[in-house]
Write a protein that holds these residues in place. Structure first.
Motif, PDB file in Angstrom:
ATOM      1  N   UNK A 138     -12.771  -2.907  15.751  1.00 44.25           N
ATOM      2  CA  UNK A 138     -11.398  -3.396  15.653  1.00 44.25           C
ATOM      3  C   UNK A 138     -10.462  -2.245  15.304  1.00 44.25           C
ATOM      4  N   UNK A 139      -9.191  -2.377  15.692  1.00 47.62           N
ATOM      5  CA  UNK A 139      -8.217  -1.305  15.455  1.00 47.62           C
ATOM      6  C   UNK A 139      -7.970  -1.098  13.956  1.00 47.62           C
ATOM      7  N   UNK A 140      -8.099   0.146  13.501  1.00 45.13           N
ATOM      8  CA  UNK A 140      -7.746   0.510  12.116  1.00 45.13           C
ATOM      9  C   UNK A 140      -8.292  -0.451  11.078  1.00 45.13           C
ATOM     10  N   UNK A 141      -7.382  -1.006  10.260  1.00 42.50           N
ATOM     11  CA  UNK A 141      -7.802  -1.881   9.156  1.00 42.50           C
ATOM     12  C   UNK A 141      -7.791  -3.364   9.527  1.00 42.50           C
ATOM     13  N   UNK A 142      -7.821  -3.639  10.827  1.00 44.59           N
ATOM     14  CA  UNK A 142      -7.718  -5.041  11.272  1.00 44.59           C
ATOM     15  C   UNK A 142      -8.704  -5.964  10.568  1.00 44.59           C
ATOM     16  N   UNK A 143      -9.968  -5.537  10.454  1.00 43.82           N
ATOM     17  CA  UNK A 143     -10.974  -6.441   9.877  1.00 43.82           C
ATOM     18  C   UNK A 143     -10.623  -6.777   8.428  1.00 43.82           C
ATOM     19  N   UNK A 144     -10.185  -5.745   7.666  1.00 46.38           N
ATOM     20  CA  UNK A 144      -9.756  -6.000   6.268  1.00 46.38           C
ATOM     21  C   UNK A 144      -8.611  -7.011   6.245  1.00 46.38           C
ATOM     22  N   UNK A 145      -7.684  -6.852   7.183  1.00 43.92           N
ATOM     23  CA  UNK A 145      -6.529  -7.761   7.215  1.00 43.92           C
ATOM     24  C   UNK A 145      -6.960  -9.186   7.551  1.00 43.92           C
ATOM     25  N   UNK A 146      -7.930  -9.310   8.441  1.00 46.77           N
ATOM     26  CA  UNK A 146      -8.413 -10.651   8.800  1.00 46.77           C
ATOM     27  C   UNK A 146      -9.117 -11.306   7.608  1.00 46.77           C
ATOM     28  N   UNK A 147      -9.871 -10.486   6.850  1.00 47.42           N
ATOM     29  CA  UNK A 147     -10.550 -11.010   5.654  1.00 47.42           C
ATOM     30  C   UNK A 147      -9.491 -11.537   4.674  1.00 47.42           C
ATOM     31  N   UNK A 148      -8.462 -10.717   4.468  1.00 48.20           N
ATOM     32  CA  UNK A 148      -7.392 -11.091   3.545  1.00 48.20           C
ATOM     33  C   UNK A 148      -6.710 -12.382   3.991  1.00 48.20           C
ATOM     34  N   UNK A 149      -6.493 -12.478   5.290  1.00 46.54           N
ATOM     35  CA  UNK A 149      -5.846 -13.667   5.865  1.00 46.54           C
ATOM     36  C   UNK A 149      -6.671 -14.914   5.554  1.00 46.54           C
ATOM     37  N   UNK A 150      -7.979 -14.807   5.738  1.00 44.03           N
ATOM     38  CA  UNK A 150      -8.846 -15.965   5.473  1.00 44.03           C
ATOM     39  C   UNK A 150      -8.711 -16.387   4.011  1.00 44.03           C
ATOM     40  N   UNK A 151      -8.742 -15.383   3.101  1.00 46.98           N
ATOM     41  CA  UNK A 151      -8.686 -15.718   1.673  1.00 46.98           C
ATOM     42  C   UNK A 151      -7.280 -16.124   1.224  1.00 46.98           C
ATOM     43  N   UNK A 152      -6.286 -15.885   2.071  1.00 43.80           N
ATOM     44  CA  UNK A 152      -4.953 -16.367   1.706  1.00 43.80           C
ATOM     45  C   UNK A 152      -4.831 -17.862   1.988  1.00 43.80           C
ATOM     46  N   UNK A 170     -20.349 -18.037  17.280  1.00 45.71           N
ATOM     47  CA  UNK A 170     -20.107 -16.599  17.089  1.00 45.71           C
ATOM     48  C   UNK A 170     -20.548 -16.167  15.695  1.00 45.71           C
ATOM     49  N   UNK A 171     -21.194 -15.016  15.626  1.00 45.60           N
ATOM     50  CA  UNK A 171     -21.593 -14.446  14.333  1.00 45.60           C
ATOM     51  C   UNK A 171     -21.066 -13.017  14.256  1.00 45.60           C
ATOM     52  N   UNK A 172     -21.030 -12.469  13.036  1.00 50.77           N
ATOM     53  CA  UNK A 172     -20.766 -11.032  12.902  1.00 50.77           C
ATOM     54  C   UNK A 172     -21.948 -10.377  12.183  1.00 50.77           C
ATOM     55  N   UNK A 228     -19.812  -5.504  16.768  1.00 52.84           N
ATOM     56  CA  UNK A 228     -19.814  -6.208  15.480  1.00 52.84           C
ATOM     57  C   UNK A 228     -20.088  -7.712  15.595  1.00 52.84           C
ATOM     58  N   UNK A 229     -20.366  -8.213  16.806  1.00 56.02           N
ATOM     59  CA  UNK A 229     -20.485  -9.665  16.960  1.00 56.02           C
ATOM     60  C   UNK A 229     -21.598 -10.041  17.911  1.00 56.02           C
ATOM     61  N   UNK A 230     -22.052 -11.276  17.737  1.00 53.51           N
ATOM     62  CA  UNK A 230     -23.059 -11.804  18.644  1.00 53.51           C
ATOM     63  C   UNK A 230     -22.916 -13.301  18.701  1.00 53.51           C
ATOM     64  N   UNK A 243     -13.136 -13.019  12.206  1.00 50.54           N
ATOM     65  CA  UNK A 243     -13.373 -11.573  12.132  1.00 50.54           C
ATOM     66  C   UNK A 243     -13.703 -10.979  13.499  1.00 50.54           C
ATOM     67  N   UNK A 244     -14.358 -11.759  14.340  1.00 43.78           N
ATOM     68  CA  UNK A 244     -14.768 -11.234  15.651  1.00 43.78           C
ATOM     69  C   UNK A 244     -13.565 -10.951  16.553  1.00 43.78           C
ATOM     70  N   UNK A 245     -12.414 -11.570  16.222  1.00 44.74           N
ATOM     71  CA  UNK A 245     -11.259 -11.396  17.114  1.00 44.74           C
ATOM     72  C   UNK A 245     -10.732  -9.958  17.082  1.00 44.74           C
ATOM     73  N   UNK A 246     -10.935  -9.249  15.979  1.00 45.08           N
ATOM     74  CA  UNK A 246     -10.442  -7.866  15.884  1.00 45.08           C
ATOM     75  C   UNK A 246     -11.014  -7.004  17.004  1.00 45.08           C
ATOM     76  N   UNK A 247     -12.298  -7.128  17.246  1.00 44.45           N
ATOM     77  CA  UNK A 247     -12.968  -6.326  18.269  1.00 44.45           C
ATOM     78  C   UNK A 247     -12.592  -6.805  19.684  1.00 44.45           C
ATOM     79  N   UNK A 248     -12.266  -8.107  19.790  1.00 44.70           N
ATOM     80  CA  UNK A 248     -11.841  -8.629  21.101  1.00 44.70           C
ATOM     81  C   UNK A 248     -10.527  -7.944  21.491  1.00 44.70           C
ATOM     82  N   UNK A 249      -9.617  -7.859  20.529  1.00 49.92           N
ATOM     83  CA  UNK A 249      -8.313  -7.239  20.806  1.00 49.92           C
ATOM     84  C   UNK A 249      -8.500  -5.801  21.306  1.00 49.92           C
TER      85      UNK A 249
END
Ligand code: ADP
Ligand code: ASP
Ligand code: MG
Length: 404
Positions: free
Chosen positions: A42-56, A145-147, A136-138, A70-76
């Motif tokens: 995933x681009x840069x800190x995308x995965x961290x941002x997605x984690x934060x989003x979930x916990x928000x 989907x898993x990571x 990062x996904x399968x 989380x898998x969407x970061x790598x799709x982008x």
């Protein structure tokens, strides 16, 4: 035509310019006559941002939804890279982990690859296309989907290299290879021309982020050579391989460090058979991975039991351990969340005395207190206060003469 599997990490595809740079490098590999499969993070800190989003949204996100998110970061990043290549006139197609045939078990957030079905990739390569795979996904048998765990795109790449029968797996990142210590911490660190799987696995498992431990494990299992190099320069990188090192040196190869260590001590544990199982089985059931475990020698059949976990798992681990401690008649449970670990690693240490003493005196000269020690045949690890880690790594790098 040779199949080349390349992997580009998050900082190598952090923005549009960098994605275009990676596209050029992939195109160059294709122009050399290779069939190219590129795995992206995933681009840069995308995965961290997605984690934060979930916990928000919730303190306890559904494991299944969390992995899809989380898998969407790598799709982008995979789609943008395919677009960039197409804009340069190359036939390229992006595939998700599922489309690429990465089959995993159902352990969300840390799924293991159980097999690779490369038919779709082969079909696209046969059409002359460059294939970009979201790392990062399968996907499970149930098509969920898993990571694969943080840093897991490396593992996607090595698994695909094995599944496709590639000659080598190329990991491109933001440093020029594997160094004698994290080059961001120790500017004098030296790039290693080569390193064996065994040493690399210890390094990766003990905090050197540059390779995902499971990628190294897979490489070793299938004897897949892995080249770690920069995605920004053309300097030769580090070859991770299974052959004998050119020179068996009586030396430390590299220093690893990890700032993600928390410690729990159960005080006053009755020392009788079955107690360790009573404590650690429920922790395993709660999906908490334990790292170092130390039990003190018992005095009058009472002992202290200390173990370490990742900082993010401390709260959950305490919730599991406290009631058990009470039920077995132990005393208090105390924790410390501000720890880190430093490790010296090298096959050259095997059967050679003196390394531990040299490590301990280098740390003591810096006034660093050692809280726990763990070892393997080719590694010595000290758990210390988090704030001492930086100095410790530098001191050890000097003490073992790695800058030379
Ligand atoms: P990517 O996004 O490409 O997967 P990572 O951030 O996961 O990259 O890994 C690369 C980072 O690993 C480097 O930026 C470096 O700070 C760190 N690192 C830690 N130890 C080492 C080491 N011994 N050699 C090289 N890099 C290391
Ligand atoms: N994007 C994932 C992570 O940040 C996987 C990877 O980068 O390898 O952990
Ligand atoms: Mg990585």
């Amino acid at each position: 035509m040779a199949i080349v599997v390349q992997k580009y990490g998050g900082s190598s595809v952090g923005n549009a310019e960098k994605i275009k740079n990676v596209a050029k490098r992939i195109a160059a590999a294709k122009d050399k006559g290779n069939e190219v499969v590129a795995v992206v993070s995933a681009m840069g800190d995308t995965t961290d941002e997605l984690v934060e989003l979930a916990y928000s949204v919730t303190d306890l996100p559904s494991e299944r939804e969390f992995d899809v998110l989380l898998s969407t970061g790598e799709i982008v990043s995979s789609t943008l890279l395919a677009m960039a290549l197409r804009a340069m006139g190359y036939e390229a197609i992006s595939l998700s982990g599922a489309q690429a045939g990465i089959r995993t078990d159902a352990a969300y957030s840390r799924a293991r690859i159980v097999g690779v079905d490369p038919e779709r990739i082969v079909k696209e390569l046969d059409k002359g296309r460059i294939v970009i795979v979201a790392g990062f996904q399968g996907v499970t048998e149930e098509m969920d989907t898993t990571t694969l765990g943080r840093g897991g795109s490396d593992t996607t790449a090595v698994a695909l290299a094995v599944g496709l029968g590639a000659e080598i797996c190329q990991i491109y990142t933001d440093v020029e290879g594997v160094y004698t210590a994290d080059p961001r911490l120790v500017p004098e660190a030296k790039k290693l021309a080569e390193i064996g799987y065994e040493e690399m696995l210890e390094l990766a498992s003990y905090g050197a982020k540059v390779m995902h431990p499971r990628a190294v494990e897979l490489g070793e299992l299938f004897n897949m050579p892995i080249m770690v190099a920069s995605s920004f320069t053309d300097s030769p990188g580090t070859l991770i391989h299974g052959g004998e090192a050119m020179e068996v040196r009586n030396k430390v190869t590299s220093i690893a460090h990890d700032l993600d260590v928390a410690k729990i001590t159960v005080v006053g544990v009755p020392d009788r058979p079955g107690i360790a199982a009573t404590i650690f089985e429920p922790l395993a059931k709660a999906n908490i991975s334990i790292d170092t475990i130390v039990q003190n020698a018992s005095i009058k059949n009472i002992t202290d039991l200390t173990f370490t976990v990742a900082k993010s798992q401390l709260r959950k681990a305490m919730e599991v351990v406290k009631p058990i401690a009470q039920s077995i008649g132990a005393g208090d449970c105390v924790s410390d969340a501000k720890l880190g670990k430093v490790s010296i690693i090298g096959t050259g240490m095997q059967n050679t005395p003196g390394f531990a003493a040299r490590m301990f005196s280098a740390l003591s000269e810096k006034g660093i207190n050692i809280q726990l020690i763990s070892t393997s045949e080719i590694r010595i690890t000290c758990i210390i206060d988090e704030e001492g880690v930086k100095d410790a790594v530098k001191a050890l790098h000097r003490a073992f003469e790695l800058e030379e």
